[in-house]
Scaffold this motif. Structure first.
Motif, PDB file in Angstrom:
ATOM      1  N   GLU A 167      18.154 -33.882  -7.780  1.00 16.73           N
ATOM      2  CA  GLU A 167      18.506 -35.287  -7.618  1.00 16.73           C
ATOM      3  C   GLU A 167      18.201 -35.814  -6.218  1.00 16.73           C
ATOM      4  OE1 GLU A 167      22.323 -38.332  -8.187  1.00 16.73           O
ATOM      5  OE2 GLU A 167      22.596 -36.155  -8.360  1.00 16.73           O
ATOM      6  N   VAL A 192      12.658 -44.100 -12.383  1.00 13.64           N
ATOM      7  CA  VAL A 192      12.974 -43.171 -13.465  1.00 13.64           C
ATOM      8  C   VAL A 192      12.430 -41.790 -13.107  1.00 13.64           C
ATOM      9  CG1 VAL A 192      12.770 -42.687 -15.933  1.00 13.64           C
ATOM     10  CG2 VAL A 192      12.771 -45.060 -15.133  1.00 13.64           C
ATOM     11  N   ASN A 201      12.567 -37.577 -20.049  1.00 13.63           N
ATOM     12  CA  ASN A 201      12.822 -38.989 -19.739  1.00 13.63           C
ATOM     13  C   ASN A 201      11.613 -39.894 -19.949  1.00 13.63           C
ATOM     14  OD1 ASN A 201      15.540 -38.765 -19.135  1.00 13.63           O
ATOM     15  ND2 ASN A 201      15.205 -38.453 -16.935  1.00 13.63           N
ATOM     16  N   MET A 209      18.395 -33.265 -16.452  1.00 14.11           N
ATOM     17  CA  MET A 209      18.790 -34.217 -15.406  1.00 14.11           C
ATOM     18  C   MET A 209      19.994 -35.027 -15.875  1.00 14.11           C
ATOM     19  SD  MET A 209      15.058 -35.457 -13.924  1.00 14.11           S
ATOM     20  CE  MET A 209      14.183 -35.492 -15.494  1.00 14.11           C
ATOM     21  N   TRP A 211      22.402 -35.801 -14.234  1.00 17.73           N
ATOM     22  CA  TRP A 211      22.838 -36.679 -13.147  1.00 17.73           C
ATOM     23  C   TRP A 211      22.213 -38.070 -13.253  1.00 17.73           C
ATOM     24  CZ3 TRP A 211      18.283 -37.892 -10.890  1.00 17.73           C
ATOM     25  CH2 TRP A 211      17.264 -36.942 -10.902  1.00 17.73           C
ATOM     26  N   TYR A 212      21.191 -38.214 -14.102  1.00 22.96           N
ATOM     27  CA  TYR A 212      20.531 -39.515 -14.254  1.00 22.96           C
ATOM     28  C   TYR A 212      21.106 -40.225 -15.471  1.00 22.96           C
ATOM     29  CZ  TYR A 212      16.920 -42.954 -15.364  1.00 22.96           C
ATOM     30  OH  TYR A 212      16.261 -44.111 -15.665  1.00 22.96           O
TER      31      TYR A 212
END
Length: 455
Positions: A167, A192, A201, A209, A211-212
């Motif tokens: 991150e 992104v 993604n 991920m 955390w996104y």
């Protein structure tokens, strides 16, 4: 059917039929072609025979998995070198929206091709390698997007799998790019984190991920608000062709006195009965009728191709502009920001042709005011020439008056091309007015033009 149900049905239909034009850009080896291939593949926009051809080509190259970059790199030189050279257009759709994608080259040598691809885009996807971060070409792509007034920009931080999906790496790149893009006047910036190779993604959310919490790339493309109301813009109708049948007496008598002006409505709405101004002459008249696809209609909306009939016989020819609302003041002195596209430099004193909508006139490059340093955005006035890929500010003098809008107000009638009169090659893409959004408006203080047979 209830009103509420009808409204929901209409909204769903509009969402499914709305069109987004977007362009992709990124430095060499950032994985842009792989990203586009992944986007097409995972959104199920690849035909079976196309996928089989890619799988076959990948096996011949010794690859176990299909190389999705081959879906977009169609030229032999592109496949051999592993780079994108020309602008590749791809058309695909999801249940929520239709898309026209312009996959533009990343190599600095082909930056001019990005100008072509992004000139009609409503969104630009700028790709960055997570290992390298924001580089000079990233800043150049952001500057071109800002210069062309692309309203939405997505920063796709690719190859997150090669930095352990960290991150902090993503956050640092996003912060640096956002600050730079904001200084250019880009208002809507979304970052992104993705892995085009693994599919993280791009279409599906990443399991690596957590955390996104933002949208995937496709989700953002499907939901970004880009629709505009043509009725809110002043009408601009460049004349492409004058239709005058000149039928012999007794032959097609209904067309004997027909005089129509054909072209594509660049912006706004035209209606029968509207009062319009013809530029550059400045004559005012009224629309007597509008023909579209051989049928008379009361209303036309951009970007329809139509034929307009007027109540008065006015001397109108190809290149003239029919306008409503606040009309641009015709001028021979053009102040513009330009991106030079040709290997031959553009110099003060050069004689060129200027093509604006359907009108082409002779012009003289009076002055190159400054060149923009892509890294610092500093205006450098120490050069009287622009080299390939340079962005700068110029003053031009034309042989005939032009009705240009400010590019910030109208991307179609505010843009033009400079052409070499000797061989017809395109030299420079120009945008009338200041360079980037937020730049202070300036009025060109130009001396009277010298007596030149060119202008």
């Amino acid at each position: 059917m209830s009103t509420t149900t009808t409204d929901h049905t209409t909204a769903a239909h509009n969402a499914a039929t709305s069109l987004l034009r977007f362009a992709t850009a990124g430095s060499v080896d950032d994985g842009k072609s792989t990203l586009v291939g992944r986007l097409l593949h995972d959104s199920k926009s690849v035909l079976t025979d196309q996928l089989e051809a890619v799988e076959h080509a990948s096996r011949k190259r010794g690859q176990q998995a299909p190389d999705l970059a081959l879906l977009t790199d169609g030229l032999r030189a592109e496949r051999e070198q592993g780079i994108t050279i020309d602008v590749a257009y791809r058309y695909f759709a999801t249940p929520k929206r239709r898309f026209i994608l312009a996959d533009t080259p990343g190599h600095v040598q082909y930056t001019r091709n990005m100008v072509t691809g992004a000139s009609t885009a409503e969104l630009a996807v700028v790709l960055v390698d997570a290992r390298n971060g924001v580089v000079e070409q990233t800043r150049r792509h952001a500057a071109v997007a800002a210069l062309l007034r692309v309203p939405h920009v997505v920063l796709a931080v690719n190859k997150m799998d090669l930095v352990d999906y960290a991150e902090p790496v993503f956050a640092a790149i996003a912060a640096e790019f956002t600050a730079y893009a904001a200084s250019l006047g880009i208002g809507d910036i979304v970052a992104v984190p993705i892995s085009a190779l693994a599919g993280d993604n791009v279409v599906e959310p990443s399991a690596h991920m957590d955390w996104y919490g933002g949208p995937t790339l496709l989700e953002h493309l499907e939901t970004v608000q880009v629709t505009s109301d043509p009725g809110a813009e002043p009408a601009r109708f460049p004349i492409q062709y004058v239709i005058r049948p000149q039928a012999a007496p007794g032959v097609a008598p209904e067309h004997h006195d027909y005089r129509g002006y054909a072209g594509q409505l660049a912006s706004g709405v035209l209606r029968t009965g509207d009062t319009v101004t013809v530029l550059p002459s400045g004559h005012t008249t009224t629309i007597a009728g509008i023909d579209a696809l051989g049928t008379e209609t009361d209303t036309a909306r951009a970007p329809q191709s139509i034929t307009v009939r007027l109540t008065e016989d006015i001397d109108i020819s190809r290149g003239d502009l029919i306008a409503t609302g606040p009309a641009p003041e015709p001028t021979k002195d053009v102040e513009a920001t330009v991106c030079h596209l040709h290997e031959r430099p553009l110099r003060a004193g050069d004689k060129v042709l200027l093509k604006h909508t359907t009108r082409t006139v002779r012009a003289l490059v009076k002055e190159i005011s400054y060149r923009i340093d892509i890294d610092t955005l500093e205006q450098r006035g120490d050069s009287q020439e622009l080299n390939v890929n340079d962005i700068g500010h110029v003053l031009l003098r034309t042989a005939e008056p032009l009705a240009l809008d400010r590019y910030a107000d109208n991307r179609l009638t505010g843009s033009f091309l400079l052409i070499d009169p000797a061989d017809g090659s395109t030299l420079t893409a120009g945008m009338a007015g200041e360079s980037f959004a937020g730049a202070a408006d300036r009025t060109a203080q130009t001396a009277p033009a010298a007596e030149e047979d060119w202008v």
